[in-house]
Design an enzyme around this catalytic site. Structure first.
Site, short mmCIF file in Angstrom:
data_model
loop_
_atom_site.label_atom_id
_atom_site.label_comp_id
_atom_site.label_asym_id
_atom_site.label_seq_id
_atom_site.Cartn_x
_atom_site.Cartn_y
_atom_site.Cartn_z
CB THR A 317 -0.95 0.02 1.22
OG1 THR A 317 -1.77 1.18 1.16
CG2 THR A 317 -0.19 0.01 2.53
CG HIS A 369 4.79 -11.48 16.91
ND1 HIS A 369 5.81 -12.24 16.41
CD2 HIS A 369 5.30 -10.88 18.03
CE1 HIS A 369 6.88 -12.12 17.16
NE2 HIS A 369 6.60 -11.30 18.17
#
Length: 406
Positions: A317, A369
């Site tokens: 992006t 994560h």
């Protein structure tokens, strides 16, 4: 014969659409394949073409959510196409005949003050408590002035004492696409262990290459040599070095992809759209730039299809086009990583032991994560940085003209 027109399936995972706009009116004559409506799905806006010619009867209103396979209109295929404006003149004659009757004004009866006046119903009281609104500030519309649930739903918290000036407001319904984007963004925040790591990139080498070859590149290939091809190439290299970033969680398993389908975030008229560059690892600089241009144009013109936005293993992006210096991009589920590009600003850096001015971009990698460790995320972003700062060596195999197909 009366044909029932049903909502076709726009894509495998889409179960309902919303009528964004009717392009015809009830009773109009439509031709076969004429666009009669625009429908919003949770991924794109699509046109609904007439299946046959005839007079149309609408069975759904603008804003209605309609299930795939449900009837939205009827087409009378036996009806003949009206000639000229004869239909209009007939309507005018009918309207002249049917003049509205004047009704005598009704006298308003004074409301009785009882124990119920200004008292909220149990359901209304719960809503008012949630909004933090005192019942005494409302005028009930129920019997004897009782505050109904509808009164409570419409009640607005105080915006303070007005001091003059315009205090108007407007409300508009969120499109299905916008609602789905909002739902996915909240889901990404709530259902992933999202972290963001940052780095900075000296863009000097890319600036020099673009300055030297962009005119020749555009003249030969018909597309500009932009930054997106360099970033896509750098991301593909990093994904191949750190496969966990090119992975997704599926229940108790991790799926790692051997291909790189790169999603490119594009701001369209209906909101954020994320078309996908398939097998980007097989494309050259020319191929990437051509595909980015094609997908961006289709997204901005509202012509993008659901299939072109389905899938993707990693997203890029670019908030820099709007002037963003730094941000923490949100993961595009079920993907596990997204790279945020930002604006390029001349900054003081240390080069060969001396202070130098260079075009610098801050880059950000948001990652899940749960499957990507800190070592892999930082290593991935460093690999992107290295490739962008040494593109001739790491992205072009030392042969710029061959890489750019010049």
């Amino acid at each position: 014969m009366v044909l029932e027109m049903k909502v076709p399936s726009p894509g495998e995972s889409i179960t309902e659409v919303e009528i964004a706009e009717w392009l015809v009116e009830d009773g109009d004559y439509v031709e076969k394949d004429q666009a009669i409506a625009e429908v919003d799905s949770d991924k794109a806006t699509l046109e609904l073409p007439a299946e046959e010619s005839g007079i149309i009867t609408l069975k759904a209103e603008v804003g209605d959510a309609v299930a795939v396979g449900e009837v939205v209109c009827l087409i009378d295929t036996n009806a003949k196409k009206p000639e000229g404006s004869s239909g209009d003149s007939g309507k005018k004659e009918e309207s002249k005949k049917e003049e509205p009757k004047k009704e005598a004004p009704k006298k308003e009866e004074p409301k009785k003050e009882t124990y119920a006046s200004g008292t909220p119903s149990p359901a209304a009281k719960k809503i008012l408590d949630e909004k933090g609104i005192e019942p005494s500030s409302l005028s009930g519309s129920g019997k004897d002035g009782r505050i109904t649930k509808d009164d409570a739903v419409k009640a607005k918290p105080s915006m303070g004492t007005p001091t003059g000036g315009n205090r108007g407001e407007s409300r508009s319904k969120l499109s299905m696409l916008r609602r789905k984007v909002a739902e996915r963004l909240v889901s990404a925040k709530n259902e992933t262990a999202m972290l963001t790591t940052f780095n900075e990139v000296d863009m000097s080498a890319i600036f020099e290459l673009r300055s030297q070859y962009k005119e020749e590149f555009k003249e030969k290939h018909g597309v500009s040599l932009g930054f997106m091809s360099f970033f896509t190439k750098a991301v593909i290299r990093a994904l191949q070095m750190y496969p966990a970033v090119n992975s997704m969680i599926d229940g108790k398993e991790m799926i790692t992809y051997e291909f790189c389908d790169i999603s490119i975030a594009v701001s369209g008229p209906k909101g954020l759209m994320v078309p996908v560059i398939r097998n980007a690892e097989n494309l050259t600089f020319r191929g990437i730039e051509s595909e980015v241009k094609r997908l961006a144009i289709r997204a901005r013109e509202g012509e993008i299809t659901v299939d072109e936005m389905t899938g993707g293993t990693f997203t890029i992006t670019n908030g820099g086009v709007f002037g963003s210096m730094l941000s923490t991009p949100i993961i595009n589920p079920p993907q596990s990583g997204i790279l945020g590009m930002h604006n390029i600003v001349e900054r003081a850096i240390v080069r060969d032991g001396a202070i130098a001015i260079a075009p610098v971009m801050y880059v950000a990698l948001s990652y899940d994560h749960r499957i990507i460790d800190g070592k892999e995320s930082v290593g991935f972003l460093v690999a992107v940085k290295e490739a962008l700062e040494s593109p001739e060596e790491l992205l072009m195999d030392g042969n710029v003209k061959k890489a750019l197909e010049l």
